[in-house]
Design a protein around this motif. Sequence first.
Motif, short mmCIF file in Angstrom:
data_model
loop_
_atom_site.label_atom_id
_atom_site.label_comp_id
_atom_site.label_asym_id
_atom_site.label_seq_id
_atom_site.Cartn_x
_atom_site.Cartn_y
_atom_site.Cartn_z
N THR A 41 0.81 -1.22 0.00
CA THR A 41 0.00 0.00 0.00
C THR A 41 0.84 1.27 0.00
O THR A 41 0.33 2.34 -0.33
CB THR A 41 -0.94 0.04 1.22
OG1 THR A 41 -0.15 0.07 2.41
CG2 THR A 41 -1.83 -1.20 1.25
N ALA A 42 2.12 1.16 0.39
CA ALA A 42 2.95 2.36 0.46
C ALA A 42 4.42 1.98 0.30
O ALA A 42 4.83 0.88 0.70
CB ALA A 42 2.74 3.09 1.79
N VAL A 43 5.18 2.91 -0.27
CA VAL A 43 6.62 2.70 -0.44
C VAL A 43 7.34 4.00 -0.15
O VAL A 43 6.74 5.09 -0.19
CB VAL A 43 6.97 2.21 -1.86
CG1 VAL A 43 6.36 0.85 -2.15
CG2 VAL A 43 6.56 3.23 -2.90
N SER A 44 8.64 3.86 0.11
CA SER A 44 9.48 5.04 0.30
C SER A 44 10.85 4.73 -0.27
O SER A 44 11.43 3.68 0.02
CB SER A 44 9.60 5.40 1.78
OG SER A 44 10.46 6.52 1.96
N ALA A 45 11.37 5.63 -1.07
CA ALA A 45 12.71 5.50 -1.63
C ALA A 45 13.16 6.88 -2.08
O ALA A 45 12.37 7.82 -2.18
CB ALA A 45 12.72 4.52 -2.80
N ARG A 46 14.45 7.00 -2.38
CA ARG A 46 14.99 8.31 -2.72
C ARG A 46 14.60 8.77 -4.12
O ARG A 46 14.44 9.96 -4.37
CB ARG A 46 16.52 8.28 -2.60
CG ARG A 46 17.00 8.28 -1.14
CD ARG A 46 18.50 8.23 -1.05
NE ARG A 46 19.04 6.96 -1.54
CZ ARG A 46 20.32 6.64 -1.49
NH1 ARG A 46 21.19 7.49 -0.98
NH2 ARG A 46 20.73 5.46 -1.93
N ASP A 47 14.45 7.82 -5.05
CA ASP A 47 14.23 8.19 -6.45
C ASP A 47 12.87 7.67 -6.94
O ASP A 47 12.68 6.47 -7.11
CB ASP A 47 15.36 7.60 -7.31
CG ASP A 47 15.27 8.01 -8.77
OD1 ASP A 47 14.33 8.75 -9.11
OD2 ASP A 47 16.15 7.59 -9.55
N ARG A 48 11.94 8.57 -7.17
CA ARG A 48 10.62 8.16 -7.65
C ARG A 48 10.64 7.76 -9.13
O ARG A 48 9.76 7.02 -9.57
CB ARG A 48 9.62 9.32 -7.49
CG ARG A 48 9.26 9.65 -6.06
CD ARG A 48 8.06 10.57 -6.05
NE ARG A 48 7.73 11.01 -4.71
CZ ARG A 48 6.48 11.28 -4.32
NH1 ARG A 48 5.48 11.14 -5.16
NH2 ARG A 48 6.24 11.70 -3.09
N TRP A 61 3.23 7.03 -2.06
CA TRP A 61 4.68 7.25 -1.98
C TRP A 61 4.99 8.20 -0.82
O TRP A 61 4.39 9.26 -0.68
CB TRP A 61 5.20 7.87 -3.27
CG TRP A 61 6.70 7.83 -3.35
CD1 TRP A 61 7.57 8.64 -2.68
CD2 TRP A 61 7.49 6.93 -4.11
NE1 TRP A 61 8.86 8.31 -2.98
CE2 TRP A 61 8.85 7.26 -3.86
CE3 TRP A 61 7.21 5.88 -4.99
CZ2 TRP A 61 9.90 6.57 -4.44
CZ3 TRP A 61 8.25 5.20 -5.58
CH2 TRP A 61 9.58 5.54 -5.31
N PHE A 62 5.93 7.78 0.02
CA PHE A 62 6.38 8.61 1.13
C PHE A 62 7.81 9.05 0.87
O PHE A 62 8.70 8.21 0.65
CB PHE A 62 6.35 7.83 2.45
CG PHE A 62 4.98 7.65 3.03
CD1 PHE A 62 4.55 8.43 4.09
CD2 PHE A 62 4.13 6.66 2.53
CE1 PHE A 62 3.28 8.25 4.64
CE2 PHE A 62 2.87 6.48 3.07
CZ PHE A 62 2.44 7.27 4.13
N ASP A 63 8.05 10.35 0.89
CA ASP A 63 9.43 10.83 0.78
C ASP A 63 10.19 10.58 2.07
O ASP A 63 11.41 10.42 2.06
CB ASP A 63 9.44 12.33 0.46
CG ASP A 63 8.93 12.60 -0.95
OD1 ASP A 63 9.30 11.84 -1.87
OD2 ASP A 63 8.16 13.55 -1.12
N ASN A 64 9.46 10.52 3.17
CA ASN A 64 10.07 10.29 4.49
C ASN A 64 9.70 8.88 4.96
O ASN A 64 8.53 8.60 5.25
CB ASN A 64 9.56 11.34 5.48
CG ASN A 64 10.26 11.25 6.82
OD1 ASN A 64 10.72 10.18 7.24
ND2 ASN A 64 10.34 12.38 7.52
#
Length: 430
Positions: A41-48, A61-64
């Motif tokens: 349901t959600a992910v976070s990584a440096r490069d979208r 998408w979570f930036d943090n």
Amino acid sequence: MTKPLRIGIAGLGTVGAGTLSIIEAHGKLLAARCGREFHVTAVSARDRTRDRGVDLSAVRWFDNAVELAADSEIDVVLELIGGSDGIAKEVVETALANGKHVVTANKALLAHHGTQLARAAEDARVYLGYEAAVAGGIPVIKSLREGLGGNAIDRVYGILNGTCNYILTAMRESGRDFSEVLEEAQALGYAEADPSFDVDGVDAAHKLAILTALAFGCEVDFDSVSVEGIREISALDIAYAEELGYRIKLLGIAQQSEGAVLQRVHPCMVAKETPIANVEGVFNAVVAEGDFVGRILSEGAGAGAGPTASAVVADMMDIARGSTLPTFAIPAAQLAPSKGTSMAAHVSSHYVRLMVTDRPGVIADVAAALRDEEISMEAMLQRGHAPGEPVPVVITTHATTQQHIASALQRIEAMEAVLEPPRMIRIESL
């Protein structure tokens, strides 16, 4: 079928992308085996913008990543960032504090903070899974915690770093030296640009500290691991090992004696006929010795997207089924305080290679240094005769303590005829 397992992934590198691929490829199979669907349901990584080979258009998408770990619409957080501290530690601590299960592939984090995180997970009544942190796709954590749960473990050891195993294998097969094979391993992607964690034994030590806690029911104690790497192993040593009937492997070994545990990572000579001597290339292997089951060897891919992601998914399947256990097999409050022991009293046989000036009396002086430390020679090899020139001399010893061999080598190194520091490798009986 119960409600879906809602998954948040912090870190979309090799392992994160591999995990997404497994869920996408085997979603129906996972649901059939667990009774729940897996929903990322959600992910976070440096490069979208990076193409990871899976469709993320419908995923939040979570930036943090820390905010992801606290999100109320997530049941389990996958920490696939890496590193012993910083953002990875904060993500795991935040997830546990918010009552979420955690699955991690982060051996450094667990080696340094495993006991603390185990307590936090149990206080929150959630699961901390880490099958992927040790030996990639080999289910060694589940094996020790469940399959061998009826045994007292006498010893656990193994090849815990595929980079080092690849380098040592390639050196033996090609006759090339360490630096050349390391460059090849880096070009093939088996070694990092900075290979220190691998070739200096730190990565293997992280994994050994985790295995030790699980095998012996003690607190995780990375600081007690004695660590040596493979930088000093030469093609000459490998050739002599073959001649003597051995192969050189970087092993992590933990053994309990009289309530104390000796944890050590270092190059070992093991007899060619030993199963672990024949584990080659980038493969890992772990051996557990139980009092009732005897010796069990597990071998397989220790890294890579598929094997490591497979282990991540295995932990999620346990969560989906409601099958969760204490992090280190027994409640964290019952983990014994760490009682590490020194290498100084460890007893083993040894291989010693010297480079000496070929002149009368040198071998007698070396033998005297060994005699004075009560060390008995088993065999000696000297190839060629070149008066006044450097020649290699190889000695194998009978069992002696590390303290005695270290003292003898210190005396030998100080001899005028000895041209470089002696090379010593322990000979293990496995």
